[in-house]
Structure formats: structure tokens, C-alpha cells
Write an enzyme that holds these catalytic residues in place. Structure first.
Site, PDB file in Angstrom:
ATOM      1  N   HIS A   4     -54.820  35.427 -39.925  1.00 26.51           N
ATOM      2  CA  HIS A   4     -55.465  35.805 -38.673  1.00 26.51           C
ATOM      3  C   HIS A   4     -55.599  37.328 -38.593  1.00 26.51           C
ATOM      4  O   HIS A   4     -54.646  38.019 -38.271  1.00 26.51           O
ATOM      5  CB  HIS A   4     -54.663  35.281 -37.491  1.00 26.51           C
ATOM      6  CG  HIS A   4     -55.352  35.497 -36.173  1.00 26.51           C
ATOM      7  ND1 HIS A   4     -56.632  35.041 -35.912  1.00 26.51           N
ATOM      8  CD2 HIS A   4     -54.954  36.126 -35.048  1.00 26.51           C
ATOM      9  CE1 HIS A   4     -56.977  35.381 -34.680  1.00 26.51           C
ATOM     10  NE2 HIS A   4     -55.983  36.038 -34.136  1.00 26.51           N
ATOM     11  N   ASP A  42     -62.100  26.261 -57.064  1.00 25.90           N
ATOM     12  CA  ASP A  42     -63.028  27.389 -57.125  1.00 25.90           C
ATOM     13  C   ASP A  42     -63.128  27.965 -58.529  1.00 25.90           C
ATOM     14  O   ASP A  42     -63.754  29.004 -58.736  1.00 25.90           O
ATOM     15  CB  ASP A  42     -62.605  28.470 -56.121  1.00 25.90           C
ATOM     16  CG  ASP A  42     -61.141  28.844 -56.267  1.00 25.90           C
ATOM     17  OD1 ASP A  42     -60.729  29.210 -57.375  1.00 25.90           O
ATOM     18  OD2 ASP A  42     -60.403  28.779 -55.256  1.00 25.90           O
ATOM     19  N   SER A  46     -59.799  38.876 -33.312  1.00 24.06           N
ATOM     20  CA  SER A  46     -59.164  37.864 -32.464  1.00 24.06           C
ATOM     21  C   SER A  46     -59.823  37.872 -31.087  1.00 24.06           C
ATOM     22  O   SER A  46     -61.028  37.667 -30.998  1.00 24.06           O
ATOM     23  CB  SER A  46     -57.657  38.111 -32.386  1.00 24.06           C
ATOM     24  OG  SER A  46     -57.016  37.029 -31.789  1.00 24.06           O
ATOM     25  N   ASP A  53     -56.297  24.810 -55.402  1.00 20.95           N
ATOM     26  CA  ASP A  53     -56.472  26.168 -55.920  1.00 20.95           C
ATOM     27  C   ASP A  53     -57.584  26.236 -56.963  1.00 20.95           C
ATOM     28  O   ASP A  53     -58.457  27.111 -56.931  1.00 20.95           O
ATOM     29  CB  ASP A  53     -55.131  26.637 -56.511  1.00 20.95           C
ATOM     30  CG  ASP A  53     -55.135  28.085 -56.939  1.00 20.95           C
ATOM     31  OD1 ASP A  53     -56.217  28.702 -56.928  1.00 20.95           O
ATOM     32  OD2 ASP A  53     -54.061  28.602 -57.293  1.00 20.95           O
ATOM     33  N   ASP A  86     -55.451  31.040 -58.803  1.00 19.98           N
ATOM     34  CA  ASP A  86     -54.919  32.351 -58.435  1.00 19.98           C
ATOM     35  C   ASP A  86     -54.081  32.301 -57.154  1.00 19.98           C
ATOM     36  O   ASP A  86     -53.818  33.323 -56.531  1.00 19.98           O
ATOM     37  CB  ASP A  86     -56.081  33.340 -58.243  1.00 19.98           C
ATOM     38  CG  ASP A  86     -57.073  32.849 -57.196  1.00 19.98           C
ATOM     39  OD1 ASP A  86     -56.931  31.703 -56.727  1.00 19.98           O
ATOM     40  OD2 ASP A  86     -57.990  33.606 -56.841  1.00 19.98           O
ATOM     41  N   ASP A 129     -56.959  31.381 -41.671  1.00 19.46           N
ATOM     42  CA  ASP A 129     -56.558  31.750 -40.304  1.00 19.46           C
ATOM     43  C   ASP A 129     -55.882  30.566 -39.603  1.00 19.46           C
ATOM     44  O   ASP A 129     -56.519  29.534 -39.397  1.00 19.46           O
ATOM     45  CB  ASP A 129     -57.807  32.197 -39.529  1.00 19.46           C
ATOM     46  CG  ASP A 129     -57.463  32.818 -38.183  1.00 19.46           C
ATOM     47  OD1 ASP A 129     -56.455  32.412 -37.569  1.00 19.46           O
ATOM     48  OD2 ASP A 129     -58.210  33.706 -37.740  1.00 19.46           O
TER      49      ASP A 129
HETATM   50 CA   LIG Z   1     -58.304  29.577 -56.415  1.00 20.33          CA
END
Ligand SMILES: [Ca+2]
Length: 531
Positions: free
Chosen positions: A442, A257, A185, A254, A261, A403
Site C-alpha cells: 500500500h 510471469d 491512499s 511466481d 523472483d 496492496d
Molecule cells: Ca515472478
């Protein structure tokens, strides 16, 4: 002043102390006698041997358990208006790993980072931390004190580092063999500042979720607050609607990719439109009003220059809206919860010197140009890191793809900028490696694996020449590891090999291109289907 010059001064002013008063275990100076050390511009306020056992740091209510150490409290005054307090904790000679660790701060924190110091000390490090030159998180400290703003922005970390090297040398009878800086940070901002401004301070620098693009980030906080509040200052997006946005964005993206998951691996590929949630009739828990749709869109889109249309700062990633219960695990802490734009003190106390400055009067075109002209040192965005590379320094950077405080897209843009400035990816990876953590918030937390030991990776790189290609991260629920994944060397991404548990890092490869993996359903974090 260089380390050698400072060291020469110290030796010249106190030839007897280092030679005569030597504890049995080393050639160094006994802890109590460090108070007599003379370093220009530095006052050593105390030096005390602390026995192993419970230690309650100033301002804390609970004790931490620590090994024995020598505690040095000091103040540096590089300018007449400076009051940089810092502490150096030094293990006994037999417990010292021969290294120094500087630890970073959070926010505008005027507080020494005792928990991070404790972590380093337990590993055998001599550790140093500073309050960055003022007390407390309130930005009023900068009003009428431009030197204190500079101390916060970059000088305090450099001064504590130079001085700590000398104090450790005196305590141990020799300089630390390696110095590392670890921060997330604001600590990540400090880390990049050190690499850019003081290439000789550290051999290894770890920058987590770095808030280094500080000026533009602060403008983005203001713009985002205005975009998510009514003209009379009421939040448009309640916490439950933030959670609804995350849930809906994850549902939509989701599988992009190749693995369902609960994690959006790369939110840049996610184009979920909050208008899909628009209420058809009256508002209820499962839909968004028109102002809520508009507010969410502005959060994703980011700030643009109102005159030219040029992007000023990226928006926040899909998946960061509200993924956890605590305010830091959503847009709440930095955007929707505050009564005024977060860090509005930057404008009032640092930039315009007007405690009554009204954020509604902002002109992003005019005021951004003014801020970048008046306070350029507030941002650490230099992309030519040749001096650091030439010094032999190593830089490891990581950030969370979810983040909600420092948008990861900006961190990626900075790294890409360095790659360009340094002549390509290979010439950059020689000394600067970047790891993105899908689903991490974050600096920690989130649905993705967020616990990893990056300092060990740095030690291996600096001390053994083994550059990290992947870092194993764990997701922990109630003290139990329930998922591990590799964090891959950017721009590689982790892809499931197609067999074995999707909760075990060994079943993932780091690949440059996402293969067309069939979608696999695991039913969330804890309900993975196992082969
Ligand atoms: Ca995924």
C-alpha cells in the site's frame, strides 16, 4: 469562486501592501506581512519566517531539517460549520522553483502532512497541506456535521488549493507557473477527486493507490471483517497464517510471469486455492483449518450483492495477505486486527447517524443503495475526465499489485472505465497514464521495487511534453538498492530480456503481451543469479 475573481478581490482590498512592502529579493510581500492578506472566507492565523535548520512540526517529537521558508497558518470556512486548517510553506524568492505542490492526506486523517510538505519544500516548491477540516482520524467528527463530511470528501483540498495560489502569489509577486497535486491512499482519492471535480486546480495530478471507490471499499472492509472473524469477534486468520498464505500463493504463481523472483507480477493470473493448505489432521503452522480456508477464499472473492449476485467490490489480490512484518504489510491493519470492521464509523456517524449502529444488521443490497444515494460525494468514480483533459491537465496514477488496503483490481477497473469513457487508450494516454508496481504494498514496501520519483516524471510531462512510458523503481533493503525494475505504462508489463541480471531495470523490456520466457530461478530478492 474562480482564481481570477479571488485575485481581483485581493488586489482591490489591499492595493498598498503588494506595491509598497517589497523585500529586496522579489516583488512579493514580506512573510510577516502576509498575515494582513484579505481573502474571503479565510483567516490567516500566522505568517512567520522560519530560518534554515531544525523545525519540529506541531504534534511531532523529532525535528526535521529544512531550508528557510515562510510558514503561513490559515483557516478556511467555506460554510458556517467548516474549520479547514491548512499551512502554506513558501521558499524565499531565490530558492523557489516557481511552482506549487498540494500534498494529500492518509485515511480520515485530520492532520496536516508535514513530512510530505518538507519533501516538496526541499525541492524548491511552495507547498500546501490541510487537516481536511477536522482534527484526528476518528470519524465521529461527521456525527451531526454533514458539511464537515463534505469538507473531508472534497472541499478542503479545493479550498486550500485556491487559497494557496493567492498566498503564494502575494508572497512572490506572481502566480506559480505550475501547480501539482501529489497523494497516495486517501491522497490518491483526493487526487482523483480534484481531476474529476476541479479540473482547473492543477496542471499535474499524481494519484497513488487511490481509495477513490470509497463507499464500496468501506462496505468491503465490513464484509471482509465479518468474513474473517467468528460470530463473537475473534480473528480466524492469525498473522502467521496470513504469511503462510502469501508464501504459498507466491510459490504457486511466481513463475506465471516467466521469472521466478519472489513476485507475482499480475495476481489476476494467479488462482491459488487456499484449500490446497487444508489441514489433514489437527491444525499446525503449515496448514489451514476449514474456517481459515473459507475466510481466505472470501477475501480473494470480494463482496457480492446477496440478492442479485452482482459484484459489489473486488477481493484482495493473492500476494497481499502477509508479505511483511508490519500490520500495513498484510491484511492485519485493515481487516483482521481491528476489534470491529474498519471504518464502521462511516455507517454510524456519516450514514445512519446512530453511534450504536450494529454492523451485524447490515443488508448490503439495501444499505449500499442507500449509501450511494445519500453520500454520493464520498466516492470519486466519475469516468468522464473531459474537462480535465480540455484544461490541459496531466494525470499519473500508480498502484501496488500487492496492496492489502486498496485492492489494485479496483484501480485497474477504474482506469479501464475511463479509457472506455474517453474513447480509447490513446485518447486517454494523452493526459492520463497508469503504472502498476508488481509486488508493491500500500503506497510503499513489499517484495517488489516500490521507490520511484514520479514527480520528476510529471514535471517532464507537463513542462517538457515528455510523457513517461516507463518509470524506474528500486527495491531498497537497509538503505541499499538491491533490485531495480521498470514500471511499465499500463497495460504493458516488464519482461526480462533473457540476458543480464534480473535485478537491473536495463535488462527488462516493457511489452504488451507476455512472451513465453523460460522460467528463471533467482532464489528470492537478494540471491539473484548473475550472468
Ligand atoms: Ca515472478
Amino acid at each position: 469562486m474562480s482564481r481570477r475573481m479571488l485575485a481581483a478581490l485581493v488586489v482591490a482590498t489591499m492595493p498598498l501592501l503588494t506595491e509598497v512592502i517589497a523585500p529586496a529579493a522579489s516583488n512579493g510581500t514580506a512573510c510577516a506581512n502576509l498575515a494582513a492578506l484579505t481573502i474571503p472566507g479565510v483567516t490567516i492565523r500566522s505568517s512567520t519566517a522560519v530560518a534554515a535548520g531544525p523545525f519540529t512540526p506541531p504534534g511531532a517529537t523529532t525535528a526535521m531539517t529544512l531550508p528557510a521558508f515562510c510558514r503561513v497558518e490559515a483557516t478556511a470556512r467555506p460554510t458556517s460549520d467548516s474549520d479547514i486548517r491548512f499551512e502554506v510553506w513558501i521558499p524565499p524568492a531565490e530558492a523557489w522553483n516557481g511552482k506549487l505542490e498540494g500534498v494529500g492526506n492518509g485515511g480520515y486523517s485530520g492532520a496536516i502532512g508535514y513530512p510530505a510538505m518538507a519533501t516538496g519544500l526541499r525541492r524548491g516548491y511552495a507547498v500546501v497541506s490541510t487537516d481536511t477540516g477536522h482534527a484526528g482520524d476518528d470519524m465521529k467528527f461527521g456525527q451531526g456535521h454533514p458539511e464537515k463530511v463534505i469538507d473531508w470528501a472534497y472541499r478542503s483540498i479545493h479550498v486550500m488549493t485556491e487559497t494557496a495560489k493567492l498566498i503564494v502569489r502575494d508572497a512572490q509577486g506572481r502566480f506559480a507557473e505550475h501547480a501539482y497535486f501529489v497523494g497516495c491512499s486517501s491522497g490518491g482519492h483526493q487526487a482523483l477527486t480534484e481531476a474529476q471535480r476541479y479540473p482547473e486546480d492543477y496542471d499535474g495530478i499524481i494519484a497513488g493507490d487511490p481509495a477513490n471507490n470509497r463507499i464500496r471499499q468501506t462496505f468491503a472492509f465490513l464484509y471482509s471483517w465479518v468474513s474473517t472473524h467468528t460470530p463473537d469477534g475473534k480473528p480466524i486468520l492469525p498473522a502467521a497464517k496470513l504469511a503462510l498464505l502469501t508464501k504459498s500463493a507466491v510459490e504457486a504463481c511466481d513463475a506465471l510471469d516467466g521469472l521466478k523472483d519472489g513476485i507475482i507480477d499480475d495476481p489476476r493470473r494467479c488462482h491459488f486455492d487456499p484449500a490446497k493448505l487444508a489441514c489433514r489432521g489437527s491444525e499446525d503452522a503449515s496448514c489451514l483449518t476449514a474456517p481459515q480456508v473459507d475466510a481466505a477464499r472470501k477475501m480473494y472473492e470480494g463482496v457480492k450483492n446477496p440478492r442479485t449476485g452482482e459484484p459489489v467490490f473486488t477481493g484482495w489480490p493473492r500476494g497481499s495477505e502477509g508479505f511483511g512484518e508490519s500490520p500495513i504489510q498484510s491484511w492485519r491493519q485493515y481487516v483482521t486486527d481491528p476489534m470491529e470492521p474498519m471504518r464502521v464509523g462511516f455507517f454510524r456517524y456519516f450514514l445512519f447517524h446512530d453511534p450504536n449502529w450494529d454492523y451485524r444488521t447490515i443488508d448490503i443490497d439495501r444499505d449500499l443503495a442507500y449509501a450511494e444515494q445519500k453520500l454520493p460525494f464520498m466516492a470519486a468514480v466519475e469516468k468522464d475526465l473531459s474537462p480535465f483533459k480540455k484544461h490541459g491537465g496531466k494525470l499519473l496514477m500508480y498502484t501496488g499489485w500487492a496492496d492489502p488496503v486498496v485492492p489494485p483490481q479496483d484501480t485497474v477497473a477504474y482506469y479501464d472505465g475511463v479509457v472506455k469513457a474517453m474513447g480509447g487508450l490513446e485518447k486517454t494516454r494523452d493526459f492520463y497514464r497508469f503504472f502498476l508496481a508488481p509486488g508493491m504494498g500500500h503506497c510503499s514496501g513489499g517484495p517488489g521495487p516500490s521507490q520511484f520519483d514520479i514527480l520528476t516524471a510529471m514535471e517532464q510531462w507537463v513542462e517538457k511534453g515528455a510523457a513517461p512510458d516507463r518509470i524506474i523503481a528500486s527495491h531498497i533493503t537497509q538503505g541499499k538498492v538491491d533490485r531495480t525494475r521498470p514500471l511499465c505504462l499500463y497495460p504493458q508489463v516488464a519482461r526480462w530480456k533473457g540476458t543480464g541480471s534480473t535485478d537491473e531495470a536495463a535488462n527488462f523490456s516493457c511489452v504488451t503481451e507476455a512472451p513465453s520466457t523460460p522460467v528463471r530461478r533467482t532464489g528470492g530478492n537478494n540471491g539473484a543469479v548473475r550472468n
